[in-house]
Design a protein around this motif. Sequence first.
Motif, PDB file in Angstrom:
ATOM      1  N   UNK A   1       0.919  -1.099  -0.070  1.00  0.00           N
ATOM      2  CA  UNK A   1       0.028  -0.090   0.022  1.00  0.00           C
ATOM      3  C   UNK A   1       0.919   1.357  -0.132  1.00  0.00           C
ATOM      4  N   UNK A   2       2.107   1.427   0.802  1.00  0.00           N
ATOM      5  CA  UNK A   2       2.899   2.397   0.649  1.00  0.00           C
ATOM      6  C   UNK A   2       3.423   2.502  -0.593  1.00  0.00           C
ATOM      7  N   UNK A   3       3.855   1.571  -1.496  1.00  0.00           N
ATOM      8  CA  UNK A   3       4.545   1.714  -2.803  1.00  0.00           C
ATOM      9  C   UNK A   3       3.257   2.187  -3.605  1.00  0.00           C
ATOM     10  N   UNK A   4       2.042   1.639  -3.355  1.00  0.00           N
ATOM     11  CA  UNK A   4       0.889   2.332  -4.385  1.00  0.00           C
ATOM     12  C   UNK A   4       0.940   3.779  -4.034  1.00  0.00           C
TER      13      UNK A   4
ATOM     14  N   UNK B   1      -4.461   9.682  -7.507  1.00  0.00           N
ATOM     15  CA  UNK B   1      -3.737  10.879  -6.943  1.00  0.00           C
ATOM     16  C   UNK B   1      -3.613  10.596  -5.321  1.00  0.00           C
ATOM     17  N   UNK B   2      -2.971  11.191  -4.617  1.00  0.00           N
ATOM     18  CA  UNK B   2      -2.785  11.101  -3.341  1.00  0.00           C
ATOM     19  C   UNK B   2      -4.195  10.637  -2.438  1.00  0.00           C
ATOM     20  N   UNK B   3      -5.032  11.412  -2.968  1.00  0.00           N
ATOM     21  CA  UNK B   3      -6.385  11.430  -2.378  1.00  0.00           C
ATOM     22  C   UNK B   3      -7.173  10.403  -2.474  1.00  0.00           C
ATOM     23  N   UNK B   4      -6.879   9.539  -3.850  1.00  0.00           N
ATOM     24  CA  UNK B   4      -7.837   8.399  -4.161  1.00  0.00           C
ATOM     25  C   UNK B   4      -6.797   7.139  -4.101  1.00  0.00           C
ATOM     26  N   UNK B   5      -5.767   7.457  -3.865  1.00  0.00           N
ATOM     27  CA  UNK B   5      -4.841   6.363  -3.670  1.00  0.00           C
ATOM     28  C   UNK B   5      -5.301   5.040  -3.066  1.00  0.00           C
ATOM     29  N   UNK B   6      -5.868   5.095  -1.888  1.00  0.00           N
ATOM     30  CA  UNK B   6      -6.286   4.056  -0.956  1.00  0.00           C
ATOM     31  C   UNK B   6      -7.687   3.408  -1.622  1.00  0.00           C
ATOM     32  N   UNK B   7      -8.507   4.409  -2.167  1.00  0.00           N
ATOM     33  CA  UNK B   7      -9.889   3.848  -2.591  1.00  0.00           C
ATOM     34  C   UNK B   7      -9.426   3.118  -3.852  1.00  0.00           C
ATOM     35  N   UNK B   8      -8.608   3.421  -4.736  1.00  0.00           N
ATOM     36  CA  UNK B   8      -8.524   2.759  -5.741  1.00  0.00           C
ATOM     37  C   UNK B   8      -7.585   1.640  -5.649  1.00  0.00           C
ATOM     38  N   UNK B   9      -6.771   1.497  -4.819  1.00  0.00           N
ATOM     39  CA  UNK B   9      -5.892   0.559  -4.275  1.00  0.00           C
ATOM     40  C   UNK B   9      -6.759  -0.613  -3.782  1.00  0.00           C
ATOM     41  N   UNK B  10      -7.859  -0.213  -2.910  1.00  0.00           N
ATOM     42  CA  UNK B  10      -8.800  -1.235  -2.508  1.00  0.00           C
ATOM     43  C   UNK B  10      -9.826  -1.819  -3.616  1.00  0.00           C
ATOM     44  N   UNK B  11     -10.009  -1.025  -4.552  1.00  0.00           N
ATOM     45  CA  UNK B  11     -10.902  -1.580  -5.539  1.00  0.00           C
ATOM     46  C   UNK B  11     -10.271  -2.551  -6.472  1.00  0.00           C
ATOM     47  N   UNK B  12      -9.146  -2.243  -6.709  1.00  0.00           N
ATOM     48  CA  UNK B  12      -8.314  -3.169  -7.780  1.00  0.00           C
ATOM     49  C   UNK B  12      -8.103  -4.510  -6.745  1.00  0.00           C
ATOM     50  N   UNK B  13      -7.701  -4.355  -5.608  1.00  0.00           N
ATOM     51  CA  UNK B  13      -7.188  -5.560  -4.705  1.00  0.00           C
ATOM     52  C   UNK B  13      -8.602  -6.375  -4.621  1.00  0.00           C
ATOM     53  N   UNK B  14      -9.795  -5.978  -4.386  1.00  0.00           N
ATOM     54  CA  UNK B  14     -10.875  -6.577  -4.362  1.00  0.00           C
ATOM     55  C   UNK B  14     -11.030  -7.416  -5.584  1.00  0.00           C
ATOM     56  N   UNK B  15     -11.072  -6.710  -6.747  1.00  0.00           N
ATOM     57  CA  UNK B  15     -11.186  -7.211  -8.113  1.00  0.00           C
ATOM     58  C   UNK B  15     -10.150  -8.490  -8.307  1.00  0.00           C
ATOM     59  N   UNK B  16      -8.956  -8.277  -7.831  1.00  0.00           N
ATOM     60  CA  UNK B  16      -8.011  -9.443  -8.047  1.00  0.00           C
ATOM     61  C   UNK B  16      -8.242 -10.681  -7.463  1.00  0.00           C
ATOM     62  N   UNK B  17      -9.070 -10.717  -6.496  1.00  0.00           N
ATOM     63  CA  UNK B  17      -9.300 -11.925  -5.729  1.00  0.00           C
ATOM     64  C   UNK B  17     -10.663 -12.648  -6.447  1.00  0.00           C
ATOM     65  N   UNK B  18     -11.144 -12.136  -7.570  1.00  0.00           N
ATOM     66  CA  UNK B  18     -12.167 -12.644  -8.172  1.00  0.00           C
ATOM     67  C   UNK B  18     -11.721 -13.606  -9.354  1.00  0.00           C
ATOM     68  N   UNK B  19     -12.464 -14.521  -9.573  1.00  0.00           N
ATOM     69  CA  UNK B  19     -11.943 -15.509 -10.785  1.00  0.00           C
ATOM     70  C   UNK B  19     -11.904 -14.770 -12.246  1.00  0.00           C
TER      71      UNK B  19
END
Length: 483
Positions: A107-110, A144-162
């Motif tokens: 998450x820090x890297x992102x 952006x810095x403001x959206x970083x965590x929201x976008x990270x979480x959305x991508x991370x959740x998607x990557x768990x799906x088949x």
Amino acid sequence: MTTDRVLERVASTAPYALHPDRLLPADPGTRAIARELYASVAGLPIVSPHGHTDPAWYAENAAFPDPSSLFVIPDHYVHRMLYSQGIRPERVGVPRLDGGPVETDKRKIWRILAENFHLYRGTPSWIWLNHAFQTVFGIDERLSADSADRIYDKIAAALERPEFRPRALFERFNIEVISTTESPLDDLRHHAAIRASGWSGRVVTAFRPDPVVDPAFPGFVANLDTLGRITGEDTSSYAGYLSALIKRRKYFVEVGGCTSTDHGHPTAKTADLSAEDAAALYARVRSGSATPAEAELFRAQMLTEMAAMSVADGLTMQIHPGSRRDHNPEIFASFGKDKGCDIPGPTDYVEDLKPLLARFGNRPDLTIILFTLDETVYSRELAPLAGHYPALKLGPAWWFHDSPEGMRRYREQVTETAGFYNTVGFNDDTRAFLSIPARHDVARRIDAGFLARLVAEHRLDRDDAFEVAHDLAYRLVKQAYKL
């Protein structure tokens, strides 16, 4: 709130969408023609004949672990730009050769990428990353810095799906065939596993002999010993060495579905030595006593030997010289090869290729695809060569020039002399799997714009333009790479 802060806030919260006319000509009349041409090829299957994605992804079909491991850590385009602004590779998780500490918090890297995403404005990476965020993950806000965590979480959740596993994305991207690139010493177990799995996706390998034909390659002499061991040939002799290479090429065809070879030499220099002189030169490079000039002569001789092998086994040959690799000694010593510090250099093709072309250039049954990082040679050397020799074809704008302006310059400088049909369409040459659809989309849009201008200037009929657009997006690459 200051004006700068207001603008930053608006940029980070405003909805963001790819414009349907992106990269198409600004002139309304030409743009209208380009829209039609692009629409006719936008949905064609992707043929990716030259790239560096990991065959283990398709063999194992495991989930991608996290957004940073997918978009940041393996992508030298990404950390190259960050490094240019003083952000060292360790901070974005790039492994050190000595096992020293690097950032492991993904998450820090992102967040580092997000905070510095403005650096990519105007670059191809900006186009590729935004295309992946929006078309693959449905993200409708700017990173952006403001959206970083929201976008990270959305991508991370998607990557768990088949549906976000490698094979599912391969099919979703409409990839017809993709080529990876392996060393002659690779056992191709991942390719064997793909074939044995029954999956319908077509993944082939390409034969990249640099570790055993370049005396400057790390571990060269040990690699020759390994080559001999795995082929049962005596690589202490030049004849045994050539026999071992022929055996590995055959193995790559049988196990990996190989249709091409790939040669990343520093220059395009070729040679055609006598058998006795070539054997003596091999003895010197194998002993480790060769001078830099002798190492270059050996690489030159091996390009000609590889052309002879391609005449025999039918593999398409790719030559892409001109990169001054690992230019930054500190980064190379700390992180190794392919970490974003390769720099283009001037390249001679007319004289350097002459020995090879004198022997094989007139053969229509041989295909040699030439790439360049030196744009000054497009119209002066490459287009005239490919416009004459039956064996030669021109590879697309590549690597540093895999960009909208690079693609336009390529078409403008080579088409008048070489035409469209001495070129080979487009290849994405990437390790970044999710950028593949974006890269092909950019190429199709730029080609549509170029053809639309020819139509608007009454230099090409509309029917011809539609046929050429299809050829550039699909037919030529299949033909050149025998796919």
